[in-house]
Each structure stands twice: as C-alpha cells, then as structure tokens.
Write an enzyme that holds these catalytic residues in place. Structure first.
Site, PDB file in Angstrom:
ATOM      1  N   ASP A 181       0.975  -1.208  -0.069  1.00  0.00           N
ATOM      2  CA  ASP A 181      -0.091  -0.146   0.023  1.00  0.00           C
ATOM      3  C   ASP A 181       0.747   1.179  -0.139  1.00  0.00           C
ATOM      4  OD1 ASP A 181       0.893   0.080   2.649  1.00  0.00           O
ATOM      5  OD2 ASP A 181      -1.069  -0.770   3.429  1.00  0.00           O
TER       6      ASP A 181
ATOM      7  N   ASP B  89       1.394   5.150   1.078  1.00  0.00           N
ATOM      8  CA  ASP B  89       1.179   6.253   2.079  1.00  0.00           C
ATOM      9  C   ASP B  89       1.711   7.524   1.632  1.00  0.00           C
ATOM     10  OD1 ASP B  89      -0.204   4.636   3.824  1.00  0.00           O
ATOM     11  OD2 ASP B  89       1.562   4.087   4.721  1.00  0.00           O
TER      12      ASP B  89
ATOM     13  N   ASP C 278       9.338   5.451  13.066  1.00  0.00           N
ATOM     14  CA  ASP C 278      10.072   4.463  14.016  1.00  0.00           C
ATOM     15  C   ASP C 278      11.553   3.974  13.769  1.00  0.00           C
ATOM     16  OD1 ASP C 278       8.968   2.965  12.058  1.00  0.00           O
ATOM     17  OD2 ASP C 278       7.635   1.589  13.243  1.00  0.00           O
TER      18      ASP C 278
HETATM   19  P1  ATP Z   1       3.730  -2.628   6.081  1.00  0.00           P
HETATM   20  O1  ATP Z   1       2.676  -1.670   5.738  1.00  0.00           O
HETATM   21  O2  ATP Z   1       4.627  -3.396   5.117  1.00  0.00           O
HETATM   22  O3  ATP Z   1       3.271  -3.353   7.303  1.00  0.00           O
HETATM   23  P2  ATP Z   1       4.614  -0.043   6.970  1.00  0.00           P
HETATM   24  O4  ATP Z   1       6.058   0.520   7.409  1.00  0.00           O
HETATM   25  O5  ATP Z   1       4.115   0.718   5.918  1.00  0.00           O
HETATM   26  O6  ATP Z   1       4.723  -1.468   6.868  1.00  0.00           O
HETATM   27  P3  ATP Z   1       2.649   0.802   8.699  1.00  0.00           P
HETATM   28  O7  ATP Z   1       2.134   0.329  10.026  1.00  0.00           O
HETATM   29  O8  ATP Z   1       1.711   0.671   7.330  1.00  0.00           O
HETATM   30  O9  ATP Z   1       3.873   0.194   8.337  1.00  0.00           O
HETATM   31  O10 ATP Z   1       3.112   2.310   9.191  1.00  0.00           O
HETATM   32  C1  ATP Z   1       3.240   3.252   7.842  1.00  0.00           C
HETATM   33  C2  ATP Z   1       4.558   4.038   8.289  1.00  0.00           C
HETATM   34  O11 ATP Z   1       4.116   4.836   9.651  1.00  0.00           O
HETATM   35  C3  ATP Z   1       5.868   3.326   8.806  1.00  0.00           C
HETATM   36  O12 ATP Z   1       6.560   3.059   7.810  1.00  0.00           O
HETATM   37  C4  ATP Z   1       6.372   4.317   9.737  1.00  0.00           C
HETATM   38  O13 ATP Z   1       7.081   5.400   9.161  1.00  0.00           O
HETATM   39  C5  ATP Z   1       5.206   5.104  10.534  1.00  0.00           C
HETATM   40  N1  ATP Z   1       4.714   4.413  11.656  1.00  0.00           N
HETATM   41  C6  ATP Z   1       3.924   3.177  11.908  1.00  0.00           C
HETATM   42  N2  ATP Z   1       3.790   2.977  13.199  1.00  0.00           N
HETATM   43  C7  ATP Z   1       4.505   3.379  13.841  1.00  0.00           C
HETATM   44  C8  ATP Z   1       5.017   3.476  15.125  1.00  0.00           C
HETATM   45  N3  ATP Z   1       4.488   2.593  15.927  1.00  0.00           N
HETATM   46  N4  ATP Z   1       5.854   4.303  15.803  1.00  0.00           N
HETATM   47  C9  ATP Z   1       6.646   5.183  14.668  1.00  0.00           C
HETATM   48  N5  ATP Z   1       5.933   5.167  13.509  1.00  0.00           N
HETATM   49  C10 ATP Z   1       5.189   4.408  13.142  1.00  0.00           C
HETATM   50 MG    MG Z   2       1.982   0.320   5.301  1.00  0.00          MG
END
Ligand code: ATP
Ligand code: MG
Length: 440
Positions: A63, A65, A142
């Site tokens: 996805d 963002d 994070d």
């Molecule tokens: P995936 O979608 O593959 O699981 P992702 O990195 O996109 O991985 P998401 O949970 O969709 O993870 O979060 C999007 C973004 O938001 C992350 O890449 C990070 O930059 C930020 N993020 C999400 N959760 C946290 C958290 N608990 N603390 C800090 N930043 C976060």
């Molecule tokens: Mg994501």
C-alpha cells in the site's frame, strides 16, 4: 546525525532519481494521481514509509502512504473522492474504487514539541496532535528504513536519518534514542521483529539491547492493538521465523504466557506449534486463506489439555467438556494480553473440544461428527497432530477416507446397522399405500 534523537537543521541527503531504483512503475496509478495533484496545486507531496522501503529492497509495495504539507481540509478540497478520518489526528482517505490512498499531513515528532505531546508515567505517547514540516515528521517515525520520502517533484528520495545506508546494510535501526523510542511505544519491538523477518534484515544491536530492557512494557499496550499486531506478525508468510525471533527476545512470552511456558517444558508441543506455523506459511505462499483461529487453537492446545486434566480429576466430566471448560478459563487470562475477538474464540474452543471425538469410529454419534459445522477445522487440527506423531495415524486415515465415501459406504465404515432403518422405511411405505389408492 543518526540516532541523535533530535531534528537537525541540516537538510536531508537527497538521492537523485538516477541513483536509486524506485520506479514509478512500482507505484499504483491512484497514488501517483494523488501525488501529482497535490504537487500541481503547490503542495509538497511524498510517498513515505513502507512503500518506499519495500520498493528500495525490490519487494512489491502493498500500500502507498502519502505525506504532504497540505492540511487535511486542503487535501479534501482537492479531491472529490476524499474522506477525513480520525478525531485526534485527522487523515485524508482518497478513494479510487477499492483502493484507498492515505494522505497524512506532516506531523511534529513526539520528542521535541513537548508542550503538545503528552507522555504517560511510563513514557508512552498518549497525545501527539500537531502538524509540522517534513523535517519534523521524520523524527516521529520508528525505524530509519521507514523514514524515507520519495519526492514526486523530481523523483528523488529524501533521507534525513541514514535510512538508505541502513537498508543497504540490512539493519533495523530505531531513529533517535532506542530506550526512549521503545518506552514511547513498546509495539515498536514487535514491529522490529516483523520488519526483520519480512526484509531479511538484522535488528541492530542498539535496538536489541533496549528490547531486552523494555520487553516487559508490552503488558501496558492495549490488548486489542496487540491482536492486530499478532495478525500482522503471523499471517505475513514468515510465521515460523517470526515465532523464533519473538521467542528469542522474550516477546512471545509477553503475548502468550501460558503457551510460552508449555513450550519450555514440552518438546512435543513445540513440534506441533512449529508444524502449524509451517503449514500457515505454506498456505500463505500458495495464496490460500488462513484463519487466526487455527493457529490460536494450536497455541492453546497444550495449556488447555493441562488444565482440562486437572478439572477432570476434580470433577466427573467428559474429556470434551473439560477441554471446553479449560479453554474458557485460559482465554479469560489470555484476553488480558492479546484480546481475541469472539468470532475467533468460539470456533477455536469448539475445534479443541471436538478432538476427543476423533477416537470414536463406531455408531451414529461418531458419524455425525462429519456434519459438525466445525468438522473441517477440527479434522485439520487432528491431522496435524497425527502428522507430528501425536495422534494415532490409523485413526487419522480413517477420518480422511470416510470423507470420500458415499453415505452407504460411510454407514458401513461406522458399522451402523441399517436394517432397523430399512425396516422402518418399508413399514412406512406400506402404511402410505392405501392412502395413495384412495379416491378423493
Ligand atoms: P507494512 O505496511 O509493510 O506493514 P509500513 O512501514 O508501511 O509496513 P505501517 O504500519 O503501514 O507500516 O506504517 C506506515 C509508516 O508509519 C511506517 O513506515 C512508519 O514510518 C510509521 N509508523 C507506523 N507505526 C509506527 C509506530 N508505532 N511508531 C512510529 N512510526 C510508526
Ligand atoms: Mg503500510
């Protein structure tokens, strides 16, 4: 500048399009539309987070963002198909058919706008609701690999935290002070494991050190959020590796204490759990559906059997009843850690309680098991137990075979005497006959 924990006035390292492999072909058309329209309207528009990271390592992002300096209201004004969600921190969802592109306004980091960010007495963030600039947005993310921004203006990548380098080194590194970041949000420990297994990366030693210190803080995380994380951890196709890493860092014990204890004491249970994890990974790899209730049932199996044996010793009851009772008791404790919705606990308990019925292969009651709404899951569970030598293999084959049989063959397999039924039927037929011939 990495790991300083504070935003620097120094600008980002900008990696031009020619020097990285993130191609627009990898980006969904909808995300591109959103980015271009924001850009044309004079706003900054970036892809951020997992999609940039995944594209850099050569995985297909799932996805997209978007991060921008436009406020949610300004985003809404640009898109007809846009809804604002969230009360505390508003996000814009721009919809294209079934695809939703999440557009977030840059937000200030938790650790440097202390007036507007509240921490609880454990150091967790409980409020962070100020808009900021990209320089601020980066510090609330994070891991360094999750904090890369792909700029639609010139297709370059902006890197404030050395994320590109860490991706090349294949390291999961927390931005800022690791202790502080894990205290703020202990779920980041689970996320570290998830990204390490997903990407084949190593969790940086600075992060591991802090994880050992703060593992106990997971108890403070709302159980519903941990269930969401449980799904992401175990349904992404690398469940076994994830399990090993969670166990290694003591995280599994925080999520499933009763299961963890049994695993320490019972090698056979470990083998069963492992078989189920491998099975889950195979299903995901084949594109088949997986239900969390099956794996949860496996996690509960040994603890449930232990408690069930105690209950049977205390009071006279059937094995099925005792399993049902024990799973109920254990779930009450488990829900405090990972809150499992009822739509999973109910079938899970049924699946467990049906297990003793696979030992009976004679008579109608035995045959009726085939019609039970939870038969399929219970059968798969039993077959897995048999596969690891924890259920009689001949019985298991019996249940495999009877499923392929016609109803007459089944009656024979279950040694059901059909004569009384046949006699009843012919008696009924005889009774009905005179009625049929009677003139009306
Ligand atoms: P995936 O979608 O593959 O699981 P992702 O990195 O996109 O991985 P998401 O949970 O969709 O993870 O979060 C999007 C973004 O938001 C992350 O890449 C990070 O930059 C930020 N993020 C999400 N959760 C946290 C958290 N608990 N603390 C800090 N930043 C976060
Ligand atoms: Mg994501």
């Amino acid at each position: 500048m990495k790991n300083s924990g504070k935003p620097e006035s120094k600008g980002p390292k900008i990696i031009p399009r020619a020097a990285h492999n993130v191609s627009r072909d990898e980006v969904s058309k909808s995300a591109l539309k959103v980015l271009y329209r924001l850009h044309k309207s004079g706003y900054q528009a970036f892809l951020v987070g997992g999609c940039v990271r995944d594209a850099l390592v050569g995985l297909h992002p799932k996805d997209f963002d978007v991060a921008t300096n436009a406020t949610p209201e300004e985003v809404r004004a640009l898109f007809g198909n846009c809804r604002l969600i969230g009360r505390r921190f508003r996000l814009a969802h721009v919809r294209f058919g079934r695809e939703i592109i999440e557009v977030a306004t840059f937000r200030a980091a938790a650790n440097h706008v202390d007036d507007d960010v509240a921490h609880d007495h454990e150091g967790r963030i409980i409020r962070d609701n100020v808009y900021g600039s990209i320089e601020e947005d980066v510090w609330r993310r994070d891991f360094t690999c999750n904090a890369l921004y792909y700029n639609i203006a010139d297709f370059s990548i902006w890197d404030y935290v050395g994320g590109v380098e860490d991706i090349e080194r294949k390291h999961i590194v927390l931005i800022g002070d690791a202790d502080k970041r894990l205290q703020e949000d202990p779920v980041r420990m689970l996320r570290a494991v998830r990204f390490a297994t997903k990407l084949g990366f190593t969790i940086d030693s600075t992060v591991v050190k802090s994880m050992h210190k703060h593992v106990g803080r997971l108890v403070n995380v709302p159980a519903a959020r941990l269930f969401d994380e449980f799904l992401k951890l175990f349904q992404a196709g690398r469940a076994e590796q994830t399990f090993d890493m969670l166990r290694e860092y003591g995280l599994f014990a925080q999520l499933f204490p009763a299961t963890d204890q049994e695993l320490n004491e019972d090698a056979a249970f470990d083998a069963f759990v492992r078989a189920a994890l491998q099975n889950t990974d195979c299903r995901v790899a084949e594109g088949k559906s997986v239900t969390p209730m099956f794996l949860l049932g496996v996690f509960f199996w040994a603890p449930t059997r232990r408690v069930a044996a105690i209950r049977r010793a205390e009071e006279k009851m059937s094995e099925s009843q005792s399993l049902s009772l024990a799973s109920y008791e254990l779930l009450a404790e488990q829900q405090k850690r990972v809150s499992i919705p009822r739509r999973f606990t109910v079938p899970m308990r049924e699946m467990i309680a049906l297990q003793p019925r696979f030992t009976a292969t004679r008579g109608k009651r035995a045959m009726n098991l085939l019609e039970h709404r939870r038969f399929r899951a219970a059968y798969d569970f039993m077959a897995l137990l048999a596969e690891v030598g924890q259920f009689d293999s001949e019985l298991a084959s019996f249940w495999t075979e009877v499923q392929k049989q016609s109803s007459d063959e089944r009656a024979d397999s279950f040694q059901i005497d059909r004569k009384p039924r046949a006699r009843r039927r012919s008696r009924r037929r005889r009774k009905r006959k005179p009625n049929v011939s009677q003139p009306s």
